[in-house]
Scaffold this active site. Structure first.
Site, short mmCIF file in Angstrom:
data_model
loop_
_atom_site.label_atom_id
_atom_site.label_comp_id
_atom_site.label_asym_id
_atom_site.label_seq_id
_atom_site.Cartn_x
_atom_site.Cartn_y
_atom_site.Cartn_z
N ASP A 84 -3.39 3.57 0.57
CA ASP A 84 -2.92 4.86 1.08
C ASP A 84 -3.93 5.97 0.85
O ASP A 84 -4.66 5.98 -0.15
CB ASP A 84 -1.61 5.25 0.39
CG ASP A 84 -0.43 4.47 0.89
OD1 ASP A 84 0.34 5.04 1.67
OD2 ASP A 84 -0.29 3.30 0.51
N ARG A 85 -3.93 6.90 1.76
CA ARG A 85 -4.81 8.06 1.60
C ARG A 85 -4.22 9.05 0.60
O ARG A 85 -4.90 9.46 -0.34
CB ARG A 85 -5.00 8.77 2.95
CG ARG A 85 -5.82 10.05 2.84
CD ARG A 85 -6.16 10.62 4.20
NE ARG A 85 -6.96 11.83 4.06
CZ ARG A 85 -6.53 13.05 4.33
NH1 ARG A 85 -5.28 13.23 4.75
NH2 ARG A 85 -7.31 14.10 4.18
#
Length: 355
Positions: A84-85
């Site tokens: 995930d960012r």
């Protein structure tokens, strides 16, 4: 195509409706992921392995930055899985450096991208070449009875959760599904670009999720149906069980084995009887899309319908927070665990999935 009945909002929960409401990813530090490698680099070879901690950065962008600064083509940089960012994550990258002349990468590192360790290996890091991920997730502004939350978490630890593909797989406003339809409507080809690959995989994921939803609705997502094939916990291979194996119910209850669902593609179905009829029924709802997946070269695969939530622990904070720690195998989504617990107010819902 109308995808509404395939979306997670339309699919059932396994245990019951969530028992609380909470905010996920109020800030990136509330979602921490540590990749668990499946092997130790040898220390020798022409592939430079970099252990990186990144904050609020997605995996593909960091890989591109490493290639740019090192003066390498993009395909010379590899990683095991997307993270995930909007999170703080640690993972390994590999750079193919044939002459073993370590490139100067100082321009990559900053407050949000930190080098933790480096070594060498004889082979590059391949996708999926990790055991799984450890999560430390802090939910904020939790609203719900503590006793009900604790009871639900104990249930999840005991019986597992549905192995749904998370909403991240489908993109913002589920746009990857429409894009996937467009790809599959075109001329079959084997090489797809990154966006096309995400769209293609979203269609497979939506079909799997709908099959899983049907199994949950019928009460068979965690038990054997006629024609099923099973998967060992944490493994990718599957097998057809012996009809007279008296140990199967106990092994299923102990989360050692899981029923599986289809990742549609080319090849004969592995299942038969009642399970085959159910899966063909879902494929029919999607028109020709399941067949088109095979035409584009996707091989039929299986995925566990159930997910064991390993090492699940939690702690309530005096500030109304709830801190969860657990481990999942590669390809699993932490949001599938959280979905069985809480209705989420989520600021980073459509980020790239953890794999």
């Amino acid at each position: 195509m109308d995808w509404s009945s395939f979306l997670l909002d339309a699919l059932p929960h396994a245990i019951g409706m969530p028992v609380c409401t909470a905010t996920l990813r109020a800030n990136p530090d509330d979602f921490q992921v540590d990749e668990m490698p499946s092997f130790e680099p040898s220390g020798e070879g022409e592939h430079l392995f970099l252990h990186v901690r990144k904050r609020n950065q997605n995996t593909a962008w960091v890989a591109g930055r490493l290639a740019e600064v090192a003066g390498l083509p993009p395909d010379a940089v590899s990683y095991a899985g997307l993270k995930d960012r909007r999170a703080v994550t640690t993972q390994w990258f590999s750079l193919h450096v044939p002459n073993r002349q370590r490139p100067d990468l100082d321009a990559v590192w900053n407050d949000d991208i930190e080098l933790l360790a480096e070594t060498w290996n004889a082979r590059k890091l391949k996708r999926g070449a990790h055991q799984g991920n450890r999560f430390v997730i802090t939910l904020r502004d939790v609203e719900g009875e503590r006793a009900a939350i604790d009871a639900r978490l104990e249930q999840l630890a005991a019986i597992g959760v549905p192995n749904y593909f998370g909403p991240q797989r489908f993109g913002h406003d589920n746009g990857n599904l429409a894009a996937g339809e467009a790809v599959l409507a075109g001329r079959p080809r084997r090489r797809l670009n990154h966006r096309e690959t995400l769209a293609f995989s979203a269609v497979r994921a939506a079909l799997f999720n709908r099959v899983l939803g049907e199994r949950i609705a019928g009460g068979s997502w965690n038990r054997l149906l006629p024609g099923d094939v099973l998967m060992l916990d944490g493994r990718g291979s599957f097998f057809r069980p012996e009809a007279d194996d008296a140990a199967l119910p106990a092994r299923l209850a102990a989360l050692e084995l899981h029923p599986t669902g289809p990742l549609f593609g080319r090849g004969r179905p592995a299942v038969s009887d009642e399970v085959l009829a159910l899966e063909e029924g879902v494929a029919a709802l999607a028109g020709e899309l399941a067949d088109r997946l095979g035409a584009f070269g996707a091989e039929a695969q299986r995925r566990a319908l159930r997910l064991r939530v390993a090492e699940l622990a939690w702690q309530h904070g005096e500030d109304g927070s709830l801190r969860l720690t657990f481990a999942l195998p590669s390809g699993a989504f932490a949001t599938s665990v959280l979905r069985e617990l809480a209705r989420l107010r989520e600021s980073g819902l459509h980020e790239i999935p953890v794999e």
